[in-house]
Enzyme design. Structure first.
Site, PDB file in Angstrom:
ATOM      1  N   GLU A  44       0.837  -1.212   0.000  1.00 18.30           N
ATOM      2  CA  GLU A  44       0.000   0.000   0.000  1.00 18.30           C
ATOM      3  C   GLU A  44       0.863   1.250   0.000  1.00 18.30           C
ATOM      4  O   GLU A  44       2.094   1.195   0.107  1.00 18.30           O
ATOM      5  CB  GLU A  44      -0.954  -0.059   1.198  1.00 18.30           C
ATOM      6  CG  GLU A  44      -1.883  -1.266   1.086  1.00 18.30           C
ATOM      7  CD  GLU A  44      -2.948  -1.333   2.157  1.00 18.30           C
ATOM      8  OE1 GLU A  44      -2.835  -0.661   3.195  1.00 18.30           O
ATOM      9  OE2 GLU A  44      -3.926  -2.091   1.933  1.00 18.30           O
ATOM     10  N   TYR A  48      -2.569   6.168  -1.456  1.00 21.50           N
ATOM     11  CA  TYR A  48      -3.606   5.164  -1.734  1.00 21.50           C
ATOM     12  C   TYR A  48      -3.595   4.568  -3.142  1.00 21.50           C
ATOM     13  O   TYR A  48      -3.485   3.368  -3.291  1.00 21.50           O
ATOM     14  CB  TYR A  48      -5.011   5.708  -1.424  1.00 21.50           C
ATOM     15  CG  TYR A  48      -5.274   5.976   0.029  1.00 21.50           C
ATOM     16  CD1 TYR A  48      -4.318   5.723   0.999  1.00 21.50           C
ATOM     17  CD2 TYR A  48      -6.482   6.505   0.452  1.00 21.50           C
ATOM     18  CE1 TYR A  48      -4.556   5.972   2.342  1.00 21.50           C
ATOM     19  CE2 TYR A  48      -6.742   6.766   1.810  1.00 21.50           C
ATOM     20  CZ  TYR A  48      -5.752   6.492   2.744  1.00 21.50           C
ATOM     21  OH  TYR A  48      -5.976   6.737   4.072  1.00 21.50           O
ATOM     22  N   CYS A  53      -1.856  -4.810  -5.734  1.00 20.57           N
ATOM     23  CA  CYS A  53      -2.362  -6.058  -5.163  1.00 20.57           C
ATOM     24  C   CYS A  53      -1.275  -7.143  -5.196  1.00 20.57           C
ATOM     25  O   CYS A  53      -0.351  -7.092  -6.025  1.00 20.57           O
ATOM     26  CB  CYS A  53      -3.553  -6.565  -5.969  1.00 20.57           C
ATOM     27  SG  CYS A  53      -5.012  -5.526  -5.884  1.00 20.57           S
ATOM     28  N   GLU A  55      -1.530 -10.176  -6.299  1.00 21.34           N
ATOM     29  CA  GLU A  55      -1.522 -10.949  -7.541  1.00 21.34           C
ATOM     30  C   GLU A  55      -0.681 -10.253  -8.609  1.00 21.34           C
ATOM     31  O   GLU A  55       0.108 -10.868  -9.317  1.00 21.34           O
ATOM     32  CB  GLU A  55      -2.947 -11.129  -8.078  1.00 21.34           C
ATOM     33  CG  GLU A  55      -3.889 -11.857  -7.141  1.00 21.34           C
ATOM     34  CD  GLU A  55      -4.617 -10.962  -6.155  1.00 21.34           C
ATOM     35  OE1 GLU A  55      -4.025  -9.970  -5.677  1.00 21.34           O
ATOM     36  OE2 GLU A  55      -5.783 -11.248  -5.860  1.00 21.34           O
ATOM     37  N   CYS A  91      -9.259  -8.866  -7.528  1.00 20.58           N
ATOM     38  CA  CYS A  91     -10.005  -7.689  -8.003  1.00 20.58           C
ATOM     39  C   CYS A  91     -10.051  -7.694  -9.537  1.00 20.58           C
ATOM     40  O   CYS A  91      -9.329  -8.446 -10.204  1.00 20.58           O
ATOM     41  CB  CYS A  91      -9.374  -6.410  -7.476  1.00 20.58           C
ATOM     42  SG  CYS A  91      -7.927  -5.874  -8.410  1.00 20.58           S
TER      43      CYS A  91
HETATM   44  N1  THU Z   1      -5.986  -6.591  -2.494  1.00 22.75           N
HETATM   45  C1  THU Z   1      -5.145  -7.495  -3.073  1.00 22.75           C
HETATM   46  O1  THU Z   1      -3.937  -7.509  -2.794  1.00 22.75           O
HETATM   47  N2  THU Z   1      -5.666  -8.369  -3.967  1.00 22.75           N
HETATM   48  C2  THU Z   1      -6.981  -8.409  -4.331  1.00 22.75           C
HETATM   49  O2  THU Z   1      -7.321  -9.075  -5.278  1.00 22.75           O
HETATM   50  C3  THU Z   1      -7.959  -7.655  -3.552  1.00 22.75           C
HETATM   51  C4  THU Z   1      -7.403  -6.506  -2.797  1.00 22.75           C
HETATM   52  C5  THU Z   1      -5.424  -5.638  -1.529  1.00 22.75           C
HETATM   53  C6  THU Z   1      -5.387  -4.208  -1.987  1.00 22.75           C
HETATM   54  C7  THU Z   1      -5.368  -3.476  -0.673  1.00 22.75           C
HETATM   55  O3  THU Z   1      -4.037  -3.374  -0.229  1.00 22.75           O
HETATM   56  C8  THU Z   1      -6.130  -4.382   0.281  1.00 22.75           C
HETATM   57  O4  THU Z   1      -6.194  -5.647  -0.341  1.00 22.75           O
HETATM   58  C9  THU Z   1      -7.548  -3.917   0.569  1.00 22.75           C
HETATM   59  O5  THU Z   1      -8.248  -3.660  -0.592  1.00 22.75           O
END
Ligand code: THU
Length: 138
Positions: A44, A48, A53, A55, A91
């Site tokens: 993160e 923001y 992510c 993946e 996501c």
């Molecule tokens: N996040 C992921 O790493 N992978 C996903 O497929 C869903 C969301 C992370 C992004 C963010 O750091 C946290 O989860 C909350 O959304």
């Protein structure tokens, strides 16, 4: 590699999640067609939107190291303060990135609560009628 082993690697990767804002840690373990494994966690950012992510971290690590053929990915996620994991579906942006490199019919996405408790989906199930590289070939 057994499914349970790949899931354990995703759990290891999750321990390295940098999540000071959401406190939601995600780990991914991506297996290449020739059996290499690349790990990723979510990272993160105070601003923001630069957040990435787990993946995509794993996929971009692999692609930047010269790997573009993938077999499957294991994903685990959950609040860092809790021990329990729940199924953490990727996501939409991550699904689209998978569609760039992975065959939707054969690429498997393992969503795990533990090394023994997991569900397997094809990319096609998670992203039907995707827009992919072949759609640009007129
Ligand atoms: N996040 C992921 O790493 N992978 C996903 O497929 C869903 C969301 C992370 C992004 C963010 O750091 C946290 O989860 C909350 O959304």
């Amino acid at each position: 590699m057994q499914d349970s082993e790949l899931i354990k690697k995703a759990c290891e990767a999750r321990q390295r999640a940098y999540v000071p804002y959401s406190h939601f840690g995600v780990g991914a373990a991506l297996e290449t067609a020739d059996g290499h494994v690349f790990l990723g966690c979510n990272i993160e950012n105070a601003s923001y939107t630069p957040t990435i992510c787990a993946e995509r971290t794993a996929i971009f690590k692999a692609v930047s190291e010269g790997y573009r053929q993938f077999r499957r990915i294991a994903i685990v996620g959950g609040a860092m303060e809790k021990d329990a994991l729940d199924y953490c579906p990727p996501c939409g942006v991550c699904r689209q990135v998978m569609a760039e490199f992975c065959d939707p019919k054969t690429f498997q996405v393992l969503l795990a609560r533990s090394p023994q408790d997991y569900r397997v989906y094809t990319l096609e199930e998670l992203l039907p009628l995707n827009f992919g590289p072949e759609d640009l070939e007129a």
